[in-house]
Design a protein around this motif. Structure first.
Motif, PDB file in Angstrom:
ATOM      1  N   ALA A 127       2.640  -0.107  -8.523  1.00 43.41           N
ATOM      2  CA  ALA A 127       1.835   0.652  -9.481  1.00 43.41           C
ATOM      3  C   ALA A 127       1.692  -0.102 -10.792  1.00 43.41           C
ATOM      4  CB  ALA A 127       2.473   2.021  -9.721  1.00 43.41           C
TER       5      ALA A 127
ATOM      6  N   VAL B  17      -0.808  -2.966 -10.236  1.00 45.92           N
ATOM      7  CA  VAL B  17      -2.172  -2.476 -10.025  1.00 45.92           C
ATOM      8  C   VAL B  17      -2.769  -1.962 -11.330  1.00 45.92           C
ATOM      9  CG1 VAL B  17      -3.361  -0.516  -9.019  1.00 45.92           C
ATOM     10  CG2 VAL B  17      -2.072  -2.039  -7.578  1.00 45.92           C
ATOM     11  N   VAL B  18      -1.957  -1.259 -12.139  1.00 50.34           N
ATOM     12  CA  VAL B  18      -2.491  -0.738 -13.398  1.00 50.34           C
ATOM     13  C   VAL B  18      -2.845  -1.883 -14.340  1.00 50.34           C
ATOM     14  CG1 VAL B  18      -1.852   0.540 -15.471  1.00 50.34           C
ATOM     15  CG2 VAL B  18      -1.433   1.519 -13.249  1.00 50.34           C
TER      16      VAL B  18
ATOM     17  N   GLY C 190      -3.731  -4.883 -13.424  1.00 54.63           N
ATOM     18  CA  GLY C 190      -4.918  -5.525 -12.876  1.00 54.63           C
ATOM     19  C   GLY C 190      -6.189  -4.754 -13.167  1.00 54.63           C
ATOM     20  N   VAL C 191      -6.161  -3.440 -12.966  1.00 52.66           N
ATOM     21  CA  VAL C 191      -7.385  -2.646 -13.173  1.00 52.66           C
ATOM     22  C   VAL C 191      -7.764  -2.626 -14.654  1.00 52.66           C
ATOM     23  CG1 VAL C 191      -8.355  -0.338 -13.007  1.00 52.66           C
ATOM     24  CG2 VAL C 191      -7.103  -1.269 -11.111  1.00 52.66           C
TER      25      VAL C 191
ATOM     26  N   ASN D 147      -9.255  -5.982 -15.531  1.00 52.01           N
ATOM     27  CA  ASN D 147     -10.590  -6.099 -14.957  1.00 52.01           C
ATOM     28  C   ASN D 147     -11.606  -5.315 -15.783  1.00 52.01           C
ATOM     29  OD1 ASN D 147     -12.243  -6.988 -12.702  1.00 52.01           O
ATOM     30  ND2 ASN D 147     -12.458  -4.818 -12.334  1.00 52.01           N
ATOM     31  N   PHE D 148     -11.215  -4.110 -16.201  1.00 52.29           N
ATOM     32  CA  PHE D 148     -12.149  -3.301 -16.989  1.00 52.29           C
ATOM     33  C   PHE D 148     -12.432  -3.956 -18.341  1.00 52.29           C
ATOM     34  CE2 PHE D 148     -13.205   0.241 -19.809  1.00 52.29           C
ATOM     35  CZ  PHE D 148     -14.290   0.741 -19.127  1.00 52.29           C
TER      36      PHE D 148
ATOM     37  N   VAL E 258     -11.133 -11.247 -15.400  1.00 48.10           N
ATOM     38  CA  VAL E 258     -11.411 -10.796 -14.036  1.00 48.10           C
ATOM     39  C   VAL E 258     -10.515 -11.521 -13.040  1.00 48.10           C
ATOM     40  CG1 VAL E 258     -13.186 -10.679 -12.285  1.00 48.10           C
ATOM     41  CG2 VAL E 258     -13.725 -10.098 -14.613  1.00 48.10           C
TER      42      VAL E 258
ATOM     43  N   GLY F 258      -7.091  -9.960 -13.424  1.00 48.06           N
ATOM     44  CA  GLY F 258      -7.099  -8.595 -12.917  1.00 48.06           C
ATOM     45  C   GLY F 258      -7.078  -8.546 -11.412  1.00 48.06           C
ATOM     46  N   GLU F 259      -7.964  -9.344 -10.776  1.00 55.23           N
ATOM     47  CA  GLU F 259      -7.976  -9.314  -9.319  1.00 55.23           C
ATOM     48  C   GLU F 259      -6.723  -9.934  -8.731  1.00 55.23           C
ATOM     49  OE1 GLU F 259     -11.793 -10.790  -9.277  1.00 55.23           O
ATOM     50  OE2 GLU F 259     -12.574  -8.787  -9.520  1.00 55.23           O
TER      51      GLU F 259
ATOM     52  N   VAL G   4      -4.082  -7.131  -8.841  1.00 56.11           N
ATOM     53  CA  VAL G   4      -4.315  -6.080  -7.840  1.00 56.11           C
ATOM     54  C   VAL G   4      -3.990  -6.582  -6.443  1.00 56.11           C
ATOM     55  CG1 VAL G   4      -6.108  -4.722  -6.745  1.00 56.11           C
ATOM     56  CG2 VAL G   4      -5.968  -4.805  -9.201  1.00 56.11           C
ATOM     57  N   LEU G   5      -4.427  -7.835  -6.137  1.00 58.13           N
ATOM     58  CA  LEU G   5      -4.174  -8.337  -4.786  1.00 58.13           C
ATOM     59  C   LEU G   5      -2.697  -8.635  -4.567  1.00 58.13           C
ATOM     60  CD1 LEU G   5      -7.304 -10.517  -4.174  1.00 58.13           C
ATOM     61  CD2 LEU G   5      -6.667  -8.438  -3.041  1.00 58.13           C
TER      62      LEU G   5
END
Lengths: 90, 122
Positions: free
Chosen positions: B9, B12-13, B15-16, B19-20, B43, B46-47, B50-51
Protein backbone atom coordinates in the motif's frame (compact mmCIF):
# COMPACT_ATOMS: atom_id res chain seq x y z
CA UNK A 1 -9.28 -5.89 -3.29
CA UNK A 2 -9.16 -2.18 -2.55
CA UNK A 3 -5.47 -1.52 -3.35
CA UNK A 4 -5.97 -2.61 -6.96
CA UNK A 5 -9.10 -0.50 -7.35
CA UNK A 6 -7.19 2.52 -5.97
CA UNK A 7 -4.48 2.07 -8.64
CA UNK A 8 -7.11 1.52 -11.33
CA UNK A 9 -9.09 4.71 -10.67
CA UNK A 10 -5.99 6.84 -9.96
CA UNK A 11 -4.40 5.91 -13.26
CA UNK A 12 -7.70 6.25 -15.13
CA UNK A 13 -8.10 9.85 -13.89
CA UNK A 14 -4.47 10.64 -14.80
CA UNK A 15 -4.92 9.16 -18.29
CA UNK A 16 -8.08 11.22 -18.84
CA UNK A 17 -6.22 14.39 -17.79
CA UNK A 18 -3.23 13.75 -20.04
CA UNK A 19 -5.56 13.45 -23.06
CA UNK A 20 -6.28 17.20 -22.62
CA UNK A 21 -2.63 17.94 -23.39
CA UNK A 22 -2.73 15.60 -26.40
CA UNK A 23 -5.65 17.57 -27.82
CA UNK A 24 -4.42 21.08 -26.90
CA UNK A 25 -0.67 20.71 -27.42
CA UNK A 26 0.45 23.38 -29.89
CA UNK A 27 3.22 21.39 -31.58
CA UNK A 28 3.81 17.77 -32.54
CA UNK A 29 6.49 17.14 -29.84
CA UNK A 30 3.95 18.27 -27.21
CA UNK A 31 1.59 15.55 -28.35
CA UNK A 32 4.30 12.90 -28.34
CA UNK A 33 5.47 13.98 -24.86
CA UNK A 34 1.88 13.60 -23.61
CA UNK A 35 1.25 10.35 -25.48
CA UNK A 36 4.28 8.52 -24.05
CA UNK A 37 3.01 8.61 -20.41
CA UNK A 38 -0.46 7.69 -21.69
CA UNK A 39 0.88 4.46 -23.21
CA UNK A 40 2.80 3.56 -20.05
CA UNK A 41 -0.32 4.27 -17.96
CA UNK A 42 -2.26 1.88 -20.20
CA UNK A 43 0.47 -0.73 -19.56
CA UNK A 44 0.01 -0.37 -15.79
CA UNK A 45 -3.79 -0.54 -16.20
CA UNK A 46 -3.41 -3.81 -18.12
CA UNK A 47 -1.20 -5.23 -15.34
CA UNK A 48 -3.83 -4.21 -12.76
CA UNK A 49 -6.53 -5.80 -14.93
CA UNK A 50 -4.60 -9.06 -15.00
CA UNK A 51 -4.28 -9.02 -11.20
CA UNK A 52 -8.00 -8.22 -10.79
CA UNK A 53 -9.17 -11.02 -13.09
CA UNK A 54 -6.30 -13.43 -12.15
CA UNK A 55 -5.53 -14.14 -15.81
CA UNK A 56 -1.90 -13.80 -16.91
CA UNK A 57 -2.67 -13.23 -20.63
CA UNK A 58 -3.00 -9.47 -20.02
CA UNK A 59 0.64 -9.36 -18.84
CA UNK A 60 1.83 -10.47 -22.28
CA UNK A 61 -0.31 -7.76 -23.91
CA UNK A 62 1.14 -5.17 -21.50
CA UNK A 63 4.71 -6.18 -22.40
CA UNK A 64 3.97 -5.88 -26.14
CA UNK A 65 2.31 -2.46 -25.70
CA UNK A 66 5.31 -1.20 -23.68
CA UNK A 67 7.68 -2.22 -26.50
CA UNK A 68 5.43 -0.71 -29.20
CA UNK A 69 5.10 2.59 -27.31
CA UNK A 70 8.87 2.95 -27.04
CA UNK A 71 9.35 2.14 -30.74
CA UNK A 72 6.63 4.63 -31.70
CA UNK A 73 8.19 7.46 -29.69
CA UNK A 74 11.65 6.83 -31.12
CA UNK A 75 10.26 6.60 -34.68
CA UNK A 76 8.35 9.90 -34.37
CA UNK A 77 11.42 11.64 -32.91
CA UNK A 78 13.62 10.39 -35.76
CA UNK A 79 11.01 11.64 -38.24
CA UNK A 80 10.83 15.10 -36.62
CA UNK A 81 14.62 15.32 -36.57
CA UNK A 82 14.65 14.82 -40.33
CA UNK A 83 17.06 11.89 -40.16
CA UNK A 84 17.02 8.59 -41.95
CA UNK A 85 15.72 5.53 -40.16
CA UNK A 86 18.47 3.36 -41.71
CA UNK A 87 21.63 5.24 -40.82
CA UNK A 88 24.87 3.86 -42.19
CA UNK A 89 23.24 2.22 -45.23
CA UNK A 90 24.15 4.11 -48.40
CA UNK B 1 -3.66 -6.04 7.35
CA UNK B 2 -0.46 -8.01 7.17
CA UNK B 3 3.00 -6.43 6.85
CA UNK B 4 3.12 -7.33 3.13
CA UNK B 5 -0.10 -5.47 2.42
CA UNK B 6 1.19 -2.39 4.28
CA UNK B 7 4.41 -2.35 2.19
CA UNK B 8 2.39 -2.78 -1.02
CA UNK B 9 0.00 0.00 0.00
CA UNK B 10 2.85 2.43 0.76
CA UNK B 11 4.57 1.74 -2.61
CA UNK B 12 1.29 2.02 -4.51
CA UNK B 13 0.22 5.28 -2.84
CA UNK B 14 3.65 6.84 -3.54
CA UNK B 15 3.44 5.68 -7.16
CA UNK B 16 -0.08 6.96 -7.82
CA UNK B 17 0.65 10.34 -6.20
CA UNK B 18 3.89 10.76 -8.21
CA UNK B 19 2.05 9.80 -11.39
CA UNK B 20 -0.71 12.32 -10.73
CA UNK B 21 1.84 15.09 -10.03
CA UNK B 22 3.64 14.26 -13.26
CA UNK B 23 0.40 14.50 -15.22
CA UNK B 24 -0.33 17.83 -13.51
CA UNK B 25 3.12 19.02 -14.64
CA UNK B 26 2.40 17.93 -18.22
CA UNK B 27 -0.81 19.96 -18.11
CA UNK B 28 0.51 23.13 -16.44
CA UNK B 29 4.16 23.66 -17.48
CA UNK B 30 4.73 26.31 -20.17
CA UNK B 31 7.18 24.59 -22.50
CA UNK B 32 7.89 21.28 -24.26
CA UNK B 33 11.16 20.83 -22.36
CA UNK B 34 9.60 21.58 -18.96
CA UNK B 35 6.77 19.16 -19.73
CA UNK B 36 9.34 16.54 -20.69
CA UNK B 37 11.02 16.99 -17.32
CA UNK B 38 7.73 16.43 -15.48
CA UNK B 39 6.70 13.47 -17.61
CA UNK B 40 10.01 11.60 -17.40
CA UNK B 41 10.86 12.04 -13.72
CA UNK B 42 7.45 11.67 -12.13
CA UNK B 43 5.76 9.21 -14.46
CA UNK B 44 8.72 6.83 -14.56
CA UNK B 45 9.08 6.82 -10.78
CA UNK B 46 5.32 6.53 -10.31
CA UNK B 47 4.94 3.55 -12.59
CA UNK B 48 8.09 1.97 -11.14
CA UNK B 49 6.64 2.19 -7.64
CA UNK B 50 3.25 0.80 -8.64
CA UNK B 51 4.77 -2.10 -10.58
CA UNK B 52 7.17 -2.88 -7.70
CA UNK B 53 4.18 -3.05 -5.34
CA UNK B 54 2.32 -5.29 -7.78
CA UNK B 55 5.38 -7.56 -7.98
CA UNK B 56 5.33 -8.01 -4.19
CA UNK B 57 1.60 -8.77 -4.47
CA UNK B 58 2.42 -11.28 -7.22
CA UNK B 59 4.96 -13.03 -4.96
CA UNK B 60 2.22 -13.36 -2.37
CA UNK B 61 -0.17 -14.78 -5.00
CA UNK B 62 2.54 -17.19 -6.24
CA UNK B 63 3.07 -18.49 -2.70
CA UNK B 64 -0.71 -18.99 -2.49
CA UNK B 65 -0.68 -21.15 -5.63
CA UNK B 66 -1.02 -18.80 -8.64
CA UNK B 67 1.17 -18.83 -11.75
CA UNK B 68 4.83 -17.67 -11.68
CA UNK B 69 3.93 -15.17 -14.46
CA UNK B 70 2.57 -12.77 -11.84
CA UNK B 71 6.09 -12.42 -10.39
CA UNK B 72 8.30 -12.36 -13.49
CA UNK B 73 6.32 -10.29 -15.96
CA UNK B 74 5.53 -7.20 -13.79
CA UNK B 75 9.19 -6.85 -12.80
CA UNK B 76 10.21 -7.36 -16.46
CA UNK B 77 7.81 -4.59 -17.54
CA UNK B 78 9.13 -2.33 -14.73
CA UNK B 79 12.77 -2.83 -15.79
CA UNK B 80 11.85 -2.24 -19.44
CA UNK B 81 10.01 1.02 -18.63
CA UNK B 82 12.87 2.21 -16.39
CA UNK B 83 15.44 1.58 -19.15
CA UNK B 84 13.50 2.90 -22.15
CA UNK B 85 11.85 5.98 -20.59
CA UNK B 86 14.99 8.15 -20.43
CA UNK B 87 16.10 7.00 -23.90
CA UNK B 88 12.78 7.94 -25.50
CA UNK B 89 12.62 11.31 -23.73
CA UNK B 90 16.21 12.12 -24.76
CA UNK B 91 15.34 11.34 -28.39
CA UNK B 92 12.16 13.43 -28.35
CA UNK B 93 13.95 16.37 -26.65
CA UNK B 94 16.64 16.45 -29.33
CA UNK B 95 14.02 16.11 -32.06
CA UNK B 96 12.00 18.99 -30.59
CA UNK B 97 15.08 21.21 -30.43
CA UNK B 98 16.23 20.38 -33.96
CA UNK B 99 12.74 20.82 -35.47
CA UNK B 100 12.66 24.37 -34.10
CA UNK B 101 10.26 24.31 -31.16
CA UNK B 102 10.97 27.58 -29.30
CA UNK B 103 12.07 27.73 -25.68
CA UNK B 104 9.97 29.45 -23.04
CA UNK B 105 10.78 33.23 -23.24
CA UNK B 106 11.86 33.31 -19.59
CA UNK B 107 14.42 30.50 -19.98
CA UNK B 108 17.82 31.58 -18.67
CA UNK B 109 20.32 29.15 -20.19
CA UNK B 110 20.56 27.20 -23.46
CA UNK B 111 23.66 25.03 -23.26
CA UNK B 112 22.81 22.94 -26.33
CA UNK B 113 22.95 26.09 -28.49
CA UNK B 114 26.39 26.96 -27.04
CA UNK B 115 27.52 23.40 -27.77
CA UNK B 116 26.29 23.57 -31.35
CA UNK B 117 28.06 26.92 -31.88
CA UNK B 118 31.29 25.48 -30.48
CA UNK B 119 30.97 22.48 -32.79
CA UNK B 120 30.33 24.73 -35.80
CA UNK B 121 33.35 26.93 -34.99
CA UNK B 122 35.65 23.91 -34.87
Amino acid sequence: MTILEFIFYGFLISAALVIIRVIRGPTAPDRVVAMDPFVTMMVVLLVVTSFLSARSIYLDIALVIAILGFIGTVAVSKYLEGGELKEGVE
Amino acid sequence: MTIVEIIVAILVVIGVIFNFLGVLGILRFPDVYNRLHASTKCVTLGEGGVLLGLTILGIKMYLAGASISFVIKPILIMLFLLVTGPVASHAIARAAYKSGVPLWPKSVVDQYKEYLEKEAAK
